[in-house]
Scaffold this motif. Structure first.
Motif, PDB file in Angstrom:
ATOM      1  N   THR A  53      -6.977 -12.400   6.347  1.00 11.83           N
ATOM      2  CA  THR A  53      -6.486 -11.924   5.006  1.00 11.83           C
ATOM      3  C   THR A  53      -7.400 -13.220   4.331  1.00 11.83           C
ATOM      4  OG1 THR A  53      -4.264 -11.007   5.990  1.00 11.83           O
ATOM      5  CG2 THR A  53      -4.882 -11.293   3.438  1.00 11.83           C
ATOM      6  N   LEU A  54      -7.254 -14.301   4.291  1.00  6.68           N
ATOM      7  CA  LEU A  54      -7.374 -15.242   3.841  1.00  6.68           C
ATOM      8  C   LEU A  54      -9.177 -14.529   4.009  1.00  6.68           C
ATOM      9  CD1 LEU A  54      -5.988 -18.763   4.225  1.00  6.68           C
ATOM     10  CD2 LEU A  54      -5.775 -17.430   2.097  1.00  6.68           C
ATOM     11  N   LEU A  55     -10.095 -14.136   4.955  1.00  9.34           N
ATOM     12  CA  LEU A  55     -11.303 -14.758   4.693  1.00  9.34           C
ATOM     13  C   LEU A  55     -11.514 -12.965   4.570  1.00  9.34           C
ATOM     14  CD1 LEU A  55     -12.241 -16.121   8.291  1.00  9.34           C
ATOM     15  CD2 LEU A  55     -12.403 -16.834   6.597  1.00  9.34           C
ATOM     16  N   ALA A  56     -10.694 -12.390   3.937  1.00 14.52           N
ATOM     17  CA  ALA A  56     -10.840 -11.435   3.001  1.00 14.52           C
ATOM     18  C   ALA A  56     -10.116 -11.191   2.131  1.00 14.52           C
ATOM     19  CB  ALA A  56     -10.096 -10.030   3.919  1.00 14.52           C
ATOM     20  N   ILE A  57      -9.993 -11.729   1.359  1.00 11.62           N
ATOM     21  CA  ILE A  57      -9.488 -12.337   0.075  1.00 11.62           C
ATOM     22  C   ILE A  57     -10.892 -13.124  -0.427  1.00 11.62           C
ATOM     23  CG2 ILE A  57      -8.620 -13.747  -1.854  1.00 11.62           C
ATOM     24  CD1 ILE A  57      -6.027 -13.301   0.108  1.00 11.62           C
ATOM     25  N   MET A  58     -11.568 -13.953   0.092  1.00 12.11           N
ATOM     26  CA  MET A  58     -12.939 -14.671  -0.167  1.00 12.11           C
ATOM     27  C   MET A  58     -13.848 -13.613  -0.371  1.00 12.11           C
ATOM     28  SD  MET A  58     -14.515 -17.469   2.310  1.00 12.11           S
ATOM     29  CE  MET A  58     -15.721 -16.492   3.781  1.00 12.11           C
ATOM     30  N   ASP A  59     -14.547 -13.056   1.132  1.00 12.59           N
ATOM     31  CA  ASP A  59     -15.398 -11.702   0.787  1.00 12.59           C
ATOM     32  C   ASP A  59     -15.450 -10.880  -0.547  1.00 12.59           C
ATOM     33  OD1 ASP A  59     -15.935 -12.992   2.918  1.00 12.59           O
ATOM     34  OD2 ASP A  59     -15.287 -11.463   4.431  1.00 12.59           O
ATOM     35  N   GLU A  60     -14.166 -10.458  -0.998  1.00 11.69           N
ATOM     36  CA  GLU A  60     -13.839  -9.455  -2.350  1.00 11.69           C
ATOM     37  C   GLU A  60     -14.114 -10.008  -3.066  1.00 11.69           C
ATOM     38  OE1 GLU A  60     -12.433  -6.226  -4.140  1.00 11.69           O
ATOM     39  OE2 GLU A  60     -13.785  -6.517  -2.050  1.00 11.69           O
ATOM     40  N   LEU A  61     -14.231 -11.965  -3.316  1.00  8.63           N
ATOM     41  CA  LEU A  61     -13.755 -12.232  -4.454  1.00  8.63           C
ATOM     42  C   LEU A  61     -15.284 -11.906  -5.004  1.00  8.63           C
ATOM     43  CD1 LEU A  61     -10.836 -14.451  -4.777  1.00  8.63           C
ATOM     44  CD2 LEU A  61     -11.242 -12.587  -6.334  1.00  8.63           C
ATOM     45  N   ASN A  62     -15.637 -12.927  -4.288  1.00  8.89           N
ATOM     46  CA  ASN A  62     -17.335 -13.749  -3.575  1.00  8.89           C
ATOM     47  C   ASN A  62     -18.189 -11.975  -4.006  1.00  8.89           C
ATOM     48  OD1 ASN A  62     -17.286 -16.433  -4.094  1.00  8.89           O
ATOM     49  ND2 ASN A  62     -17.127 -16.193  -1.355  1.00  8.89           N
ATOM     50  N   ARG A  63     -17.635 -10.891  -3.371  1.00 14.53           N
ATOM     51  CA  ARG A  63     -18.804  -9.831  -3.318  1.00 14.53           C
ATOM     52  C   ARG A  63     -18.396  -9.038  -4.973  1.00 14.53           C
ATOM     53  NH1 ARG A  63     -17.406  -4.559  -4.408  1.00 14.53           N
ATOM     54  NH2 ARG A  63     -15.818  -4.773  -4.768  1.00 14.53           N
ATOM     55  N   ALA A  64     -17.270  -9.035  -5.679  1.00 15.75           N
ATOM     56  CA  ALA A  64     -17.282  -8.878  -7.547  1.00 15.75           C
ATOM     57  C   ALA A  64     -17.697  -9.528  -8.238  1.00 15.75           C
ATOM     58  CB  ALA A  64     -15.703  -9.089  -7.095  1.00 15.75           C
ATOM     59  N   GLY A  65     -17.482 -11.317  -7.751  1.00 13.90           N
ATOM     60  CA  GLY A  65     -19.051 -11.744  -8.731  1.00 13.90           C
ATOM     61  C   GLY A  65     -17.997 -12.468  -9.742  1.00 13.90           C
ATOM     62  N   ASP A  66     -17.335 -12.553  -9.722  1.00 14.51           N
ATOM     63  CA  ASP A  66     -16.880 -13.254 -11.027  1.00 14.51           C
ATOM     64  C   ASP A  66     -16.092 -14.399 -10.532  1.00 14.51           C
ATOM     65  OD1 ASP A  66     -16.516 -11.036 -12.465  1.00 14.51           O
ATOM     66  OD2 ASP A  66     -14.560 -10.100 -11.783  1.00 14.51           O
ATOM     67  N   TYR A  67     -15.886 -14.677  -9.579  1.00 16.12           N
ATOM     68  CA  TYR A  67     -15.555 -16.331  -9.108  1.00 16.12           C
ATOM     69  C   TYR A  67     -15.854 -16.595  -7.621  1.00 16.12           C
ATOM     70  CZ  TYR A  67     -11.058 -15.133 -11.079  1.00 16.12           C
ATOM     71  OH  TYR A  67     -10.033 -15.059 -11.979  1.00 16.12           O
ATOM     72  N   ALA A  68     -16.168 -17.673  -7.827  1.00 14.89           N
ATOM     73  CA  ALA A  68     -16.733 -18.759  -5.820  1.00 14.89           C
ATOM     74  C   ALA A  68     -15.589 -18.954  -5.659  1.00 14.89           C
ATOM     75  CB  ALA A  68     -17.937 -20.225  -6.479  1.00 14.89           C
ATOM     76  N   ALA A  69     -15.337 -18.121  -4.152  1.00 15.10           N
ATOM     77  CA  ALA A  69     -14.136 -18.347  -3.842  1.00 15.10           C
ATOM     78  C   ALA A  69     -14.987 -19.127  -2.136  1.00 15.10           C
ATOM     79  CB  ALA A  69     -13.606 -16.816  -3.600  1.00 15.10           C
ATOM     80  N   LEU A  70     -14.009 -19.348  -1.357  1.00 10.18           N
ATOM     81  CA  LEU A  70     -14.115 -20.285  -0.807  1.00 10.18           C
ATOM     82  C   LEU A  70     -12.552 -20.394   0.270  1.00 10.18           C
ATOM     83  CD1 LEU A  70     -15.944 -21.797   1.340  1.00 10.18           C
ATOM     84  CD2 LEU A  70     -14.916 -24.569  -0.020  1.00 10.18           C
ATOM     85  N   TYR A  71     -12.797 -20.361   1.638  1.00 10.45           N
ATOM     86  CA  TYR A  71     -11.978 -20.662   2.670  1.00 10.45           C
ATOM     87  C   TYR A  71     -12.401 -21.851   3.419  1.00 10.45           C
ATOM     88  CZ  TYR A  71      -9.112 -19.739   7.330  1.00 10.45           C
ATOM     89  OH  TYR A  71      -8.667 -21.174   8.024  1.00 10.45           O
ATOM     90  N   VAL A  72     -11.445 -22.274   3.837  1.00 14.01           N
ATOM     91  CA  VAL A  72     -11.135 -23.698   4.177  1.00 14.01           C
ATOM     92  C   VAL A  72     -10.720 -24.294   5.439  1.00 14.01           C
ATOM     93  CG1 VAL A  72     -12.246 -26.105   4.124  1.00 14.01           C
ATOM     94  CG2 VAL A  72     -13.159 -24.719   2.333  1.00 14.01           C
ATOM     95  N   ASN A  73     -10.266 -24.316   6.559  1.00 11.92           N
ATOM     96  CA  ASN A  73      -9.369 -24.971   7.671  1.00 11.92           C
ATOM     97  C   ASN A  73      -9.579 -25.887   8.114  1.00 11.92           C
ATOM     98  OD1 ASN A  73      -8.351 -24.614  10.323  1.00 11.92           O
ATOM     99  ND2 ASN A  73      -8.407 -23.382  10.694  1.00 11.92           N
ATOM    100  N   ILE A  74      -8.233 -27.084   7.650  1.00 15.31           N
ATOM    101  CA  ILE A  74      -8.549 -28.078   7.346  1.00 15.31           C
ATOM    102  C   ILE A  74      -7.580 -28.825   8.929  1.00 15.31           C
ATOM    103  CG2 ILE A  74      -8.886 -28.333   4.986  1.00 15.31           C
ATOM    104  CD1 ILE A  74      -5.560 -28.924   4.393  1.00 15.31           C
ATOM    105  N   GLU A  75      -7.296 -28.275   9.452  1.00 16.62           N
ATOM    106  CA  GLU A  75      -6.313 -28.172  10.709  1.00 16.62           C
ATOM    107  C   GLU A  75      -6.831 -29.330  11.701  1.00 16.62           C
ATOM    108  OE1 GLU A  75      -4.418 -25.804  14.728  1.00 16.62           O
ATOM    109  OE2 GLU A  75      -6.104 -25.566  13.470  1.00 16.62           O
TER     110      GLU A  75
END
Length: 207
Positions: A53-75
């Motif tokens: 879901t987070l990866l999909a949110i990142m892709d959708e936000l970046n596709r829309a172009g209003d934000y620079a969205a980034l997913y990071v796994n910090i485990e």
């Protein structure tokens, strides 16, 4: 290749059967929280599709172009436990790699090697995020996955550093931060290296 049911790792929509990922969450509400510059928590049990879901949110936000969205796994920073220097270094390294891969964000690696190397660990992540936001052409939406895997002083430092830059958003800090894990970061107890207890809410009061 025909599609199949996935039970290992994030969903790949082109390969796996799945429920549309953004339909599994209240996407309009999440968009509203991001637009309002909120920092908030997304938590659910394991194997329920949080990462996908987070990866999909990142892709959708970046596709829309209003934000620079980034997913990071910090485990990986879990292994540092109370070693803040090692833990924050691992978080910063994971963030820089992800930013280069997904957003072609240049300059972050140089900042880590030069200015970041001069900063104490308890201020390094704040400095990195401030530098990135100040040089980004779009407001940043940062999604940190597996936050509740971190332990003790490393977790405390991470939350404090995010909070330290909160008032500078969005010009000099991420506009929105999503903390993701199995548990709500506001609800569990954080133990310092001296076994003192800090509650999640006291460490970082977010929605």
């Amino acid at each position: 290749m025909p599609r199949f049911f996935n039970n290992a790792g994030p969903i790949k929509p082109e390969r796996h059967y799945h429920v549309p990922l953004l339909e599994r969450v209240d996407w309009p509400e999440i968009q509203k929280l991001i637009d309002e510059e909120r920092y908030f928590v997304l938590h659910a049990p394991r194997q329920t599709g949080k990462t996908s879901t987070l990866l999909a949110i990142m892709d959708e936000l970046n596709r829309a172009g209003d934000y620079a969205a980034l997913y990071v796994n910090i485990e990986a920073a879990q292994a540092a436990r109370h070693d803040v220097e090692a833990g924050i270094a691992t978080v910063c390294s994971a963030l820089v790699r992800a930013a280069e891969r997904h957003l072609n964000a240049t300059g972050l690696q140089s900042w880590i090697r030069e200015e970041g190397a001069q900063k104490p660990a308890h201020d390094r992540l704040t400095g990195l995020l401030s530098y990135w936001a100040s040089h980004s052409d779009r407001p940043i939406v940062l999604m940190l996955d597996e936050v509740d895997a971190l332990v003790g002083d490393t977790l405390i430092s991470l939350l404090r550093q995010i909070r330290a830059g909160y008032t500078e958003r969005p010009e000099a800090f991420p506009q929105s931060v999503i903390l993701c894990g199995v548990r709500d970061v506001r609800d569990y107890r954080i133990h310092t290296s001296h076994q003192e207890i800090i509650t999640g809410g006291s460490a970082f009061n977010i929605k």
